[in-house]
Design a protein around this motif. Sequence first.
Motif, mmCIF file in Angstrom:
data_model
loop_
_atom_site.group_PDB
_atom_site.id
_atom_site.type_symbol
_atom_site.label_atom_id
_atom_site.label_comp_id
_atom_site.label_asym_id
_atom_site.label_seq_id
_atom_site.Cartn_x
_atom_site.Cartn_y
_atom_site.Cartn_z
ATOM 1 N N LEU A 1 -5.915 5.952 -1.260
ATOM 2 C CA LEU A 1 -6.175 4.542 -1.428
ATOM 3 C C LEU A 1 -7.247 3.895 -1.050
ATOM 4 O O LEU A 1 -7.702 2.995 -1.040
ATOM 5 C CB LEU A 1 -5.017 3.776 -1.085
ATOM 6 C CG LEU A 1 -3.724 4.040 -1.695
ATOM 7 C CD1 LEU A 1 -2.523 3.067 -0.980
ATOM 8 C CD2 LEU A 1 -3.755 3.894 -3.149
ATOM 9 N N CYS B 1 1.220 4.197 -2.806
ATOM 10 C CA CYS B 1 0.810 5.552 -2.680
ATOM 11 C C CYS B 1 2.078 6.324 -2.936
ATOM 12 O O CYS B 1 2.208 7.395 -3.334
ATOM 13 C CB CYS B 1 0.671 5.804 -1.374
ATOM 14 S SG CYS B 1 -0.015 7.250 -0.793
ATOM 15 N N THR C 1 -2.423 5.690 3.840
ATOM 16 C CA THR C 1 -2.246 4.663 2.937
ATOM 17 C C THR C 1 -3.243 3.322 3.209
ATOM 18 O O THR C 1 -3.105 2.318 2.966
ATOM 19 C CB THR C 1 -0.914 4.043 3.064
ATOM 20 O OG1 THR C 1 -0.496 3.617 4.226
ATOM 21 C CG2 THR C 1 0.258 5.063 2.640
ATOM 22 N N ASN D 1 -6.397 1.291 3.014
ATOM 23 C CA ASN D 1 -7.056 0.733 1.758
ATOM 24 C C ASN D 1 -8.611 0.405 2.215
ATOM 25 O O ASN D 1 -8.979 0.377 3.487
ATOM 26 C CB ASN D 1 -6.429 -0.543 1.138
ATOM 27 C CG ASN D 1 -6.373 -1.768 1.938
ATOM 28 O OD1 ASN D 1 -7.336 -2.103 2.658
ATOM 29 N ND2 ASN D 1 -5.200 -2.293 2.232
ATOM 30 N N LYS D 2 -9.436 0.072 1.296
ATOM 31 C CA LYS D 2 -10.861 -0.256 1.416
ATOM 32 C C LYS D 2 -11.194 -1.378 2.575
ATOM 33 O O LYS D 2 -12.043 -1.328 3.276
ATOM 34 C CB LYS D 2 -11.754 -0.145 0.223
ATOM 35 C CG LYS D 2 -13.022 -0.265 0.235
ATOM 36 C CD LYS D 2 -13.665 -0.032 -0.955
ATOM 37 C CE LYS D 2 -15.310 0.066 -0.831
ATOM 38 N NZ LYS D 2 -15.973 0.120 -2.292
ATOM 39 N N ASP E 1 -12.278 -9.605 0.374
ATOM 40 C CA ASP E 1 -12.492 -8.551 -0.730
ATOM 41 C C ASP E 1 -13.630 -9.027 -1.573
ATOM 42 O O ASP E 1 -14.561 -8.167 -1.790
ATOM 43 C CB ASP E 1 -11.181 -8.390 -1.614
ATOM 44 C CG ASP E 1 -10.147 -7.692 -0.974
ATOM 45 O OD1 ASP E 1 -10.208 -6.982 0.295
ATOM 46 O OD2 ASP E 1 -9.164 -7.274 -1.365
ATOM 47 N N ASP F 1 0.829 -1.230 -0.035
ATOM 48 C CA ASP F 1 -0.001 0.068 -0.035
ATOM 49 C C ASP F 1 0.682 1.276 0.047
ATOM 50 O O ASP F 1 0.814 2.138 -0.881
ATOM 51 C CB ASP F 1 -0.764 0.071 1.002
ATOM 52 C CG ASP F 1 -1.923 -1.161 1.364
ATOM 53 O OD1 ASP F 1 -2.151 -1.544 0.073
ATOM 54 O OD2 ASP F 1 -2.549 -1.732 2.206
ATOM 55 N N TYR G 1 -10.177 -1.753 -2.740
ATOM 56 C CA TYR G 1 -9.659 -3.090 -2.007
ATOM 57 C C TYR G 1 -8.299 -3.377 -2.294
ATOM 58 O O TYR G 1 -7.491 -3.103 -3.084
ATOM 59 C CB TYR G 1 -10.614 -4.224 -2.401
ATOM 60 C CG TYR G 1 -11.911 -4.067 -2.135
ATOM 61 C CD1 TYR G 1 -12.221 -4.091 -0.612
ATOM 62 C CD2 TYR G 1 -12.935 -3.735 -3.039
ATOM 63 C CE1 TYR G 1 -13.602 -3.732 -0.348
ATOM 64 C CE2 TYR G 1 -14.383 -3.574 -2.684
ATOM 65 C CZ TYR G 1 -15.009 -3.519 -1.539
ATOM 66 O OH TYR G 1 -16.279 -3.309 -1.118
ATOM 67 N N LYS G 2 -7.561 -4.105 -1.178
ATOM 68 C CA LYS G 2 -6.343 -4.712 -1.243
ATOM 69 C C LYS G 2 -6.074 -5.545 -2.521
ATOM 70 O O LYS G 2 -5.186 -5.191 -3.169
ATOM 71 C CB LYS G 2 -6.033 -5.579 -0.210
ATOM 72 C CG LYS G 2 -4.667 -6.259 -0.031
ATOM 73 C CD LYS G 2 -3.819 -5.386 0.936
ATOM 74 C CE LYS G 2 -2.352 -5.704 0.927
ATOM 75 N NZ LYS G 2 -1.629 -4.714 1.822
ATOM 76 N N ILE H 1 -5.660 -2.905 -5.233
ATOM 77 C CA ILE H 1 -4.462 -2.088 -5.228
ATOM 78 C C ILE H 1 -3.211 -2.932 -5.621
ATOM 79 O O ILE H 1 -2.566 -2.567 -6.459
ATOM 80 C CB ILE H 1 -4.003 -1.979 -3.610
ATOM 81 C CG1 ILE H 1 -4.940 -0.679 -3.341
ATOM 82 C CG2 ILE H 1 -2.586 -1.348 -3.605
ATOM 83 C CD1 ILE H 1 -4.915 -0.234 -1.638
#
Lengths: 282, 272
Positions: free
Chosen positions: B159, B43, B135, B137-138, B207, B39, B163-164, B167
Amino acid sequence: MKVALAQISPSLGDLENNVDRHIYFIRKAKKNKADLLVFPELSLTGYTLQDLVEETALNPHQSSLFDRLKTESQGLSLVFGFVEEKEKGIFYNSAAFLENGKILHIHRKVFPPTFGMFEEKKFFGEGKNFHSFPTPLGKAGMMICRDFLHYGASYLLFAGGAEIIIVLSAAPGRGFDSREGFASSEMWELMGQTISRFSTSFLFYCNRVGFEDGKSFAGGSFIYNPGGELLVKAPYAQENFLLREVNLQEIRRYRKKNPFKREDKPSLILQQLQRITNAKEV
Amino acid sequence: MPKKFNPSFVEKVLTSFIKEELSKFHFRKGILGLSGGLDSSVCAFLAAKALKPENVWGLIMPYGQLFKKDVKDAQTVGHHLGIQLKVIDISPMVDAYFSQHPTQDKLLKGNKMARERMSILYDFSARENALVLGTSNKSELLVGYGTLYGDMACSINPLGDLYKSQIRELASHLGVPEKIRKKNPTAGLWSGQTDEKELGLSYDEMDEILFHLVDKRRPAKDVVWMGFNKDHVEKIIRMIKKSEFKRKLPPIPKLSNRTVGHDFLYPYDWDK
């Protein structure tokens, strides 16, 4: 006729700055011999105003900022969005059509969305009319953003005789997939194609860009001809000044070919709507 | 399954976001913590594109010798991008505290480290006049897998709506080295920790479940009916509910007619 769509990113809550930018684009449009210049929804104020609504509200008849725009608009038709204080303390998400220094028409958003990420009705009143009004370019009608997604609104402009439909938008992009741009842009394009084709009218859609509190306004402003053909589309999610020559004769040509207007039955539709709205049943 | 997406468009949106937000807040520079993981690397890549590498600060903040390999990965990313790098060992500060208030609880130690890093980031943000880029994520935001006022603290979070697994896809488009893309995700709270071990399920599975629950608004029973593990679906829902406080400002008891957080309503980008 030459049309200009200013796909800009207004500064949130900064009226003076936004008026200056409007003037910049008005002059640019004039230099390019545009007959009509359209800005996005709430172009004088930005969109996510919340409690800034009252601070940015203008009464078009008592505003020096409006007067500046009236003066600058000499020589072209100008459409932009602003917060209107129609009566003291009552605010509308409105659009003005200025013609040769005069206000030709003001449209107040009839369908301010209030669900999910939208909260317009917390801050704005609701307009009550969809008027088609005569302009030197032909009979025109305006809608603001979500108005356009309620297809009854387009019908009212069509029934009222509009040949040019102008949509001012501040549509945040949402949904991302394999296409270029946000998935939600398709919704506007689909409507643009459909309404232009079946109302045999020109369709000018000007959407804004830029970010407000993380919302990304999707851009992708477009022009459809009265045959439902896409003439031009601005890029997604970046500023753009779109210029396009359109041939107003096409309205006549398409209305002859596809006589939806001639064969329309507004009185029958009115009767049927009355029956439906009067019906007691759920 | 989260659909395939157009990474160039996502890159365009996120880099314009970083650029525009910084300019609105009158910052030229951005700063972020670089862990050597996916992440923060992504970024950093986005920030370097948006702001030019010389305007991006990457702080590498290991605890002593604990994450030597990750420090090296973070340095590789930093050198590759040509951003400003600084390594700050947080063990003297963290050890000073725990020598006074000893604990064997790994989570307490990990949280303290995350907040120590936050404190340094904000200090350097002020020293360097650089805005702190988040940084999280969702996936992490939704299940609350982050330290409040620690790694979750930032001024803008580019970010937060990916979702991971998305990314990871974006990372490959951006050219993030494969070694980092293939790394087992870890919050770096203690040595040998991995997110997936701690969460009890893989990011890919999580996810997908989150995508159906959140993006598609499907009820839990429908997601289970689709074939996802019932215990996992229920666990994820519990985590989402339990962590709502991490996604909100703390509530204020309303007394007056106009109250912060209730009806004092202004945009984040006020006057920007």
